[in-house]
Design a protein around this motif. Structure first.
Motif, mmCIF file in Angstrom:
data_model
loop_
_atom_site.group_PDB
_atom_site.id
_atom_site.type_symbol
_atom_site.label_atom_id
_atom_site.label_comp_id
_atom_site.label_asym_id
_atom_site.label_seq_id
_atom_site.Cartn_x
_atom_site.Cartn_y
_atom_site.Cartn_z
ATOM 1 N N HIS A 59 0.838 -1.200 0.000
ATOM 2 C CA HIS A 59 0.000 0.000 0.000
ATOM 3 C C HIS A 59 0.876 1.254 0.000
ATOM 4 C CE1 HIS A 59 -3.336 2.620 0.518
ATOM 5 N NE2 HIS A 59 -2.978 3.006 1.706
ATOM 6 N N ILE A 68 0.828 9.816 -4.264
ATOM 7 C CA ILE A 68 -0.036 10.213 -3.160
ATOM 8 C C ILE A 68 0.806 10.598 -1.947
ATOM 9 C CG2 ILE A 68 -1.758 9.347 -1.516
ATOM 10 C CD1 ILE A 68 -2.592 7.408 -3.900
ATOM 11 N N TRP A 100 -14.643 6.920 1.574
ATOM 12 C CA TRP A 100 -13.315 6.552 1.091
ATOM 13 C C TRP A 100 -12.262 6.791 2.159
ATOM 14 C CZ3 TRP A 100 -13.370 9.188 -4.430
ATOM 15 C CH2 TRP A 100 -14.098 8.364 -5.309
ATOM 16 N N SER A 101 -11.240 5.951 2.104
ATOM 17 C CA SER A 101 -10.087 6.088 2.968
ATOM 18 C C SER A 101 -8.977 6.727 2.135
ATOM 19 C CB SER A 101 -9.697 4.691 3.451
ATOM 20 O OG SER A 101 -8.539 4.755 4.213
ATOM 21 N N VAL A 102 -8.842 8.052 2.274
ATOM 22 C CA VAL A 102 -7.920 8.804 1.420
ATOM 23 C C VAL A 102 -7.129 9.779 2.277
ATOM 24 C CG1 VAL A 102 -7.783 10.574 -0.389
ATOM 25 C CG2 VAL A 102 -9.364 8.656 -0.658
ATOM 26 N N SER A 103 -5.820 9.792 2.087
ATOM 27 C CA SER A 103 -4.957 10.675 2.872
ATOM 28 C C SER A 103 -5.326 12.145 2.664
ATOM 29 C CB SER A 103 -3.496 10.413 2.482
ATOM 30 O OG SER A 103 -2.802 11.619 2.302
ATOM 31 N N ASN A 106 -3.429 13.746 -0.353
ATOM 32 C CA ASN A 106 -3.546 13.293 -1.740
ATOM 33 C C ASN A 106 -3.788 14.517 -2.627
ATOM 34 O OD1 ASN A 106 -4.524 12.312 -4.246
ATOM 35 N ND2 ASN A 106 -5.074 10.371 -3.277
ATOM 36 N N ALA A 138 -15.845 6.371 -10.804
ATOM 37 C CA ALA A 138 -14.399 6.378 -10.553
ATOM 38 C C ALA A 138 -14.019 5.217 -9.637
ATOM 39 C CB ALA A 138 -13.984 7.704 -9.916
ATOM 40 N N ALA A 142 -11.267 2.499 -10.527
ATOM 41 C CA ALA A 142 -10.121 2.214 -9.661
ATOM 42 C C ALA A 142 -10.073 0.737 -9.285
ATOM 43 C CB ALA A 142 -10.192 3.077 -8.406
ATOM 44 N N LEU A 146 -6.837 -1.616 -10.030
ATOM 45 C CA LEU A 146 -6.103 -2.419 -9.058
ATOM 46 C C LEU A 146 -6.189 -3.908 -9.378
ATOM 47 C CD1 LEU A 146 -4.640 -1.330 -6.306
ATOM 48 C CD2 LEU A 146 -5.959 0.324 -7.593
ATOM 49 N N ARG B 177 -10.561 9.442 -9.912
ATOM 50 C CA ARG B 177 -9.937 8.126 -10.104
ATOM 51 C C ARG B 177 -8.753 7.944 -9.140
ATOM 52 N NH1 ARG B 177 -6.052 6.577 -14.949
ATOM 53 N NH2 ARG B 177 -5.916 4.324 -14.752
ATOM 54 N N ARG B 178 -7.943 8.976 -8.981
ATOM 55 C CA ARG B 178 -6.790 8.882 -8.079
ATOM 56 C C ARG B 178 -7.229 8.687 -6.623
ATOM 57 N NH1 ARG B 178 -2.363 12.130 -10.445
ATOM 58 N NH2 ARG B 178 -2.753 11.922 -12.671
ATOM 59 N N LEU B 179 -8.253 9.452 -6.242
ATOM 60 C CA LEU B 179 -8.750 9.310 -4.872
ATOM 61 C C LEU B 179 -9.286 7.891 -4.665
ATOM 62 C CD1 LEU B 179 -10.672 12.717 -4.515
ATOM 63 C CD2 LEU B 179 -8.450 12.147 -3.521
ATOM 64 N N ALA B 180 -10.036 7.418 -5.637
ATOM 65 C CA ALA B 180 -10.611 6.074 -5.525
ATOM 66 C C ALA B 180 -9.524 5.002 -5.545
ATOM 67 C CB ALA B 180 -11.621 5.845 -6.650
ATOM 68 N N GLN B 181 -8.439 5.263 -6.291
ATOM 69 C CA GLN B 181 -7.320 4.312 -6.315
ATOM 70 C C GLN B 181 -6.696 4.181 -4.930
ATOM 71 O OE1 GLN B 181 -4.786 5.950 -9.358
ATOM 72 N NE2 GLN B 181 -5.373 4.398 -10.866
ATOM 73 N N GLU B 182 -6.517 5.329 -4.265
ATOM 74 C CA GLU B 182 -5.915 5.244 -2.934
ATOM 75 C C GLU B 182 -6.822 4.449 -1.999
ATOM 76 O OE1 GLU B 182 -4.811 8.873 -0.889
ATOM 77 O OE2 GLU B 182 -4.249 7.744 0.899
ATOM 78 N N ASN B 183 -8.115 4.734 -2.077
ATOM 79 C CA ASN B 183 -9.063 4.010 -1.246
ATOM 80 C C ASN B 183 -9.035 2.512 -1.556
ATOM 81 O OD1 ASN B 183 -11.541 3.701 0.461
ATOM 82 N ND2 ASN B 183 -12.396 3.097 -1.515
ATOM 83 N N GLU B 184 -8.995 2.179 -2.833
ATOM 84 C CA GLU B 184 -9.002 0.773 -3.251
ATOM 85 C C GLU B 184 -7.712 0.076 -2.810
ATOM 86 O OE1 GLU B 184 -11.644 -0.572 -4.544
ATOM 87 O OE2 GLU B 184 -10.788 -2.544 -5.001
ATOM 88 N N SER B 185 -6.601 0.801 -2.913
ATOM 89 C CA SER B 185 -5.331 0.242 -2.470
ATOM 90 C C SER B 185 -5.349 0.014 -0.959
ATOM 91 C CB SER B 185 -4.183 1.177 -2.864
ATOM 92 O OG SER B 185 -2.982 0.752 -2.281
ATOM 93 N N ALA B 186 -5.937 0.955 -0.226
ATOM 94 C CA ALA B 186 -6.048 0.807 1.226
ATOM 95 C C ALA B 186 -6.884 -0.426 1.564
ATOM 96 C CB ALA B 186 -6.682 2.055 1.841
ATOM 97 N N ARG B 188 -7.328 -3.073 -0.259
ATOM 98 C CA ARG B 188 -6.687 -4.327 -0.657
ATOM 99 C C ARG B 188 -5.416 -4.633 0.103
ATOM 100 N NH1 ARG B 188 -8.071 -6.291 -6.349
ATOM 101 N NH2 ARG B 188 -9.936 -5.085 -6.795
ATOM 102 N N HIS B 189 -4.595 -3.591 0.277
ATOM 103 C CA HIS B 189 -3.261 -3.847 0.828
ATOM 104 C C HIS B 189 -2.973 -3.062 2.084
ATOM 105 C CE1 HIS B 189 -2.791 -5.163 -3.323
ATOM 106 N NE2 HIS B 189 -2.937 -3.936 -3.753
ATOM 107 N N GLY B 190 -3.879 -2.234 2.523
ATOM 108 C CA GLY B 190 -3.555 -1.204 3.501
ATOM 109 C C GLY B 190 -3.469 -1.721 4.921
ATOM 110 N N THR B 195 -4.137 4.687 6.314
ATOM 111 C CA THR B 195 -5.461 5.096 5.857
ATOM 112 C C THR B 195 -5.768 6.513 6.306
ATOM 113 O OG1 THR B 195 -6.400 4.025 7.777
ATOM 114 C CG2 THR B 195 -6.327 2.739 5.762
ATOM 115 N N SER B 196 -6.935 6.958 5.975
ATOM 116 C CA SER B 196 -7.334 8.356 6.177
ATOM 117 C C SER B 196 -7.232 8.762 7.644
ATOM 118 C CB SER B 196 -8.775 8.528 5.706
ATOM 119 O OG SER B 196 -9.239 9.807 6.039
#
Lengths: 197, 197
Positions: A59, A68, A100-103, A106, A138, A142, A146, B177-186, B188-190, B195-196
């Motif tokens: 991650h 990010i 969403w879990s977003v820093s 970002n 989106a 995403a 992934l 898309r970027r925000l959703a990617q971070e969330n999706e990565s969190a 899956r792998h986070g 996380t946020s």
């Protein structure tokens, strides 16, 4: 080995045999970061070192690859950098509503607030709630992004692919939207003469 | 009336009263075409004339607004222009597979083929079939784009909004898309620490 960070085209099988695969991957990642993500070579090396350091934490690794979480010491290049926490209230509301879990840092948050401000300055009543249907789409995009990385096992190769697919697919995704818009307009308003040949 | 095609910000209610609404809309459309779509002022005027001529044919009007059908006499500006028929075989295969009704000269076809070529030159095996899931999502996006125009009744106002929402939303859609990617990565792998906040 050839000098220069950007060898033209694919190396031939015969040439590849001369190099270590890790070395080649490192070169390709630098090329992806400088080309697709627009970093300077110095920043790309710094980002790459941070990726290597975090190669066991996928991650974290992808976060660095996506831009990010720029590692300390990387100069914010074009379109990078992030914003202070709380600076983008509309993005925050949207992220919250989507769960969403977003820093906080970002950099994409800023693009959301900026776009909404621009639309309103042009007289279009638009706020973060109007973006919610796009945010849903989106999220699916995403998820597919992934999923495509799941087939890649090596973490550094995964990071390379994440950079390339995120940044290089952007024009294609926008192009698909334009193509689909024409089709949708044809379906809604079209006469036969304007449709596909 | 103030000189210059790009009056700053919104005119006040008091000021608006002095002008004809059609005139103001014409100005706003020129601003949208030069700003959001990057046309020269001369080309924007030409496009606007073509729009006015086709104001009763909404599909034609939106096609001109979207840059799908540049009217004769308009110099192909940046990112406009289109390509000769058959020049983009992968876009053609994709449009076919989606069953889309899209003109041969829609410039977005070129962006699809170019992106695929670039990805392959960087060693990523990617073809138009890999884009199909994205095309499905683009179709939903376009449906929502066109739905938002349904509330607008005046054809020229619809065209203006089509230009603004198509071009100005692009950075926001990529940001989502970027925000959703971070969330999706969190997801899956986070680990918790990434996380946020």
């Amino acid at each position: 080995m050839r000098e220069g960070l950007l060898p033209p085209g694919r190396a031939t099988a015969a040439t590849q045999a001369e190099y270590d695969e890790t070395h080649l991957r490192r070169l390709r990642l630098i090329r992806a970061l400088t080309g697709a993500r627009g970093l300077s070579v110095a920043s790309a090396k710094h980002v790459l070192d941070a990726m290597t350091e975090h190669r066991t934490d996928l991650h974290q690794l992808l976060g660095i690859a996506f831009g990010i979480r720029p590692p300390a010491g990387v100069t914010p290049d074009a379109a990078e950098g992030g914003a202070p926490a709380g600076a983008n209230p509309e993005a925050a509301a949207l992220v919250d509503a989507m769960g969403w879990s977003v820093s906080e840092h970002n950099p994409a948050r800023q693009a959301v607030d900026e776009t909404l401000r621009t639309l309103r300055s042009l007289g279009i009543a638009y706020d973060w709630e109007a973006l919610l249907p796009y945010a849903e789409l989106a999220q699916r995009t995403a998820r597919h992004d992934l999923e495509q990385l799941e087939t890649v096992t090596d973490p550094m190769e995964k990071a390379e692919r994440a950079v390339l697919l995120t940044f290089l697919l952007e024009p294609a995704l926008m192009a698909l939207r334009r193509l689909a818009q024409e089709n949708e307009s044809a379906a809604r308003h079209g006469g036969g003469e304007h449709t596909s040949t």
